[in-house]
Motif scaffolding. Structure first.
Motif, PDB file in Angstrom:
ATOM      1  N   ILE A 102       0.927  -1.056  -0.118  1.00 44.94           N
ATOM      2  CA  ILE A 102      -0.139   0.211  -0.117  1.00 44.94           C
ATOM      3  C   ILE A 102       1.121   1.682  -0.110  1.00 44.94           C
ATOM      4  CG2 ILE A 102      -1.195   1.732   1.149  1.00 44.94           C
ATOM      5  CD1 ILE A 102      -2.768  -1.079   2.385  1.00 44.94           C
ATOM      6  N   ASP A 134      -6.681  11.622  -1.960  1.00 45.54           N
ATOM      7  CA  ASP A 134      -6.988  10.995  -1.897  1.00 45.54           C
ATOM      8  C   ASP A 134      -6.255   9.856  -2.367  1.00 45.54           C
ATOM      9  OD1 ASP A 134      -9.231   8.491  -1.384  1.00 45.54           O
ATOM     10  OD2 ASP A 134      -9.838   8.926  -3.984  1.00 45.54           O
ATOM     11  N   HIS A 135      -6.416   8.379  -1.431  1.00 47.33           N
ATOM     12  CA  HIS A 135      -4.910   7.157  -2.173  1.00 47.33           C
ATOM     13  C   HIS A 135      -3.622   7.795  -1.572  1.00 47.33           C
ATOM     14  CE1 HIS A 135      -8.617   4.653  -3.076  1.00 47.33           C
ATOM     15  NE2 HIS A 135      -8.730   5.441  -4.636  1.00 47.33           N
ATOM     16  N   THR A 178     -12.419  12.578  -7.390  1.00 46.79           N
ATOM     17  CA  THR A 178     -12.721  11.414  -7.417  1.00 46.79           C
ATOM     18  C   THR A 178     -13.762  10.660  -8.086  1.00 46.79           C
ATOM     19  OG1 THR A 178     -13.858  11.769  -5.177  1.00 46.79           O
ATOM     20  CG2 THR A 178     -11.570  12.047  -5.087  1.00 46.79           C
TER      21      THR A 178
END
Ligand code: ATP
Length: 310
Positions: free
Chosen positions: A16, A208-209, A304
């Motif tokens: 990750i 995000d991410h 997103t």
């Protein structure tokens, strides 16, 4: 001047990538909001900023110095308010403040004086002697905030400081934070509440991410999605392809759609009346067309493809 510069910061946990090339800065007297859903990488960014974690790539600069060349000095400049409460439940509010003051290097008498000041400004004087286990959720959050402020940091890192408390307690905390900013403190504020980012933060980074997708003031972010002009059209849109409507694709961009409603942004700077006229002439029976000021949620959606609260 920038109190904090985060430069191309990255952190992986096995497969990750929690933080992926994040860059932003926090200046004196401003609140920089890091806005993103659960798992976006906000807490990891805070942990990297205060030295709880080491990055794989990139730098954290505090007042122009690399954090890791002088971690002690850097830590003196910052106060950290973690998402999880860091309080001793069996100690009183005052004792918690004094304890964390001494951990931060204050003498006993300085810690006493400073705790008194903070109890006053956090409106907790009358509960100062009670053990923290008897405090409400909002009071615990306030003392938690106070503990990070004992050594008068110039830079405050706040990780979702209003999670799980009632609206009145949230208002009190936000008011207190505004007061700190007025004194010149720079704040990094993570949140997944759109309204907080909108009403509190001077600049916002949407994450995000692990990536910052957009950054700017609220007005700048709104501008990125259609020059202040969004239209909500209601009708029956099942099996409909709006980009096949004559002239539609050149003039509008669909931001969100369901079978009964679409939110579309006007491309370029156009007269709203013209846009409304064009929308009313689409080859589908419409029930309603309204003009809407873009919110941060619309910006988030656009960037997103999903709602923040999914
Ligand atoms: P939340 O608001 O839920 O705390 P967040 O935006 O703060 O979310 P992070 O906690 O930074 O997100 O997590 C980012 C990603 O990194 C997630 O996918 C998370 O599962 C992962 N992650 C975080 N810490 C670790 C760890 N110690 N080991 C493995 N994976 C981790």
């Amino acid at each position: 001047m920038a109190l904090l510069v985060i430069d191309k910061l990255s952190k992986r946990f096995d497969d990750i990538t929690a933080v992926d090339g994040v860059t932003f800065e926090v200046r004196e007297g401003e609140i920089y909001g890091l806005l993103g859903p659960n798992g976006a990488g906000k807490t990891t960014t805070i942990s990297l900023t205060c030295g709880l974690l080491k990055s794989d790539d990139g730098n954290v600069m505090i007042e122009g110095r690399n954090f890791w060349t002088s971690p002690q000095e850097s830590r003196k400049v910052m106060g950290v308010v973690p998402q999880e409460l860091a309080l001793y439940e069996e100690l009183s509010g005052r004792e918690n403040l004094e304890f964390w003051g001494k951990v931060a290097g204050l003498t006993s008498s300085d810690a006493k004086t400073r705790a008194g000041e903070l109890l006053e400004s956090l409106s907790l004087v009358d509960r100062a002697k009670d053990v923290v286990s008897k405090y409400s959720g909002g009071m615990k959050r306030r003392i938690n905030l106070g503990c990070a402020l004992m050594h008068r940091p110039k830079l405050l890192l706040l990780d979702e400081p209003t999670v799980g408390i009632d609206p009145q307690a949230r208002m009190n905390i936000l008011e207190f934070i505004r007061g700190l900013v007025a004194e010149g403190v720079g704040i990094l504020y993570t949140t997944h509440y759109l309204e907080e980012a909108e009403s509190l933060c001077d600049r916002i980074g949407i994450i995000d991410h692990g990536k910052i997708l957009a950054e700017g003031t609220l007005a700048e972010l709104q501008k990125q999605i259609g020059h202040d002009q969004l239209f909500v059209i209601e009708g029956s849109f099942e099996d409909v392809e709006p980009n096949d409507w004559p002239g539609f694709e050149e003039a509008f961009r669909v931001i969100q759609r369901t079978d009964s409603q679409m939110v579309v942004a006007a491309k370029g700077e156009r007269d709203p009346a013209e846009c409304l006229k064009q929308l009313l002439s689409v080859p589908v029976q419409l029930e309603n067309v309204t003009l809407k000021r873009p919110s941060l949620n619309d910006a988030f959606l656009q960037l997103t493809g999903r709602e923040l609260r999914e």
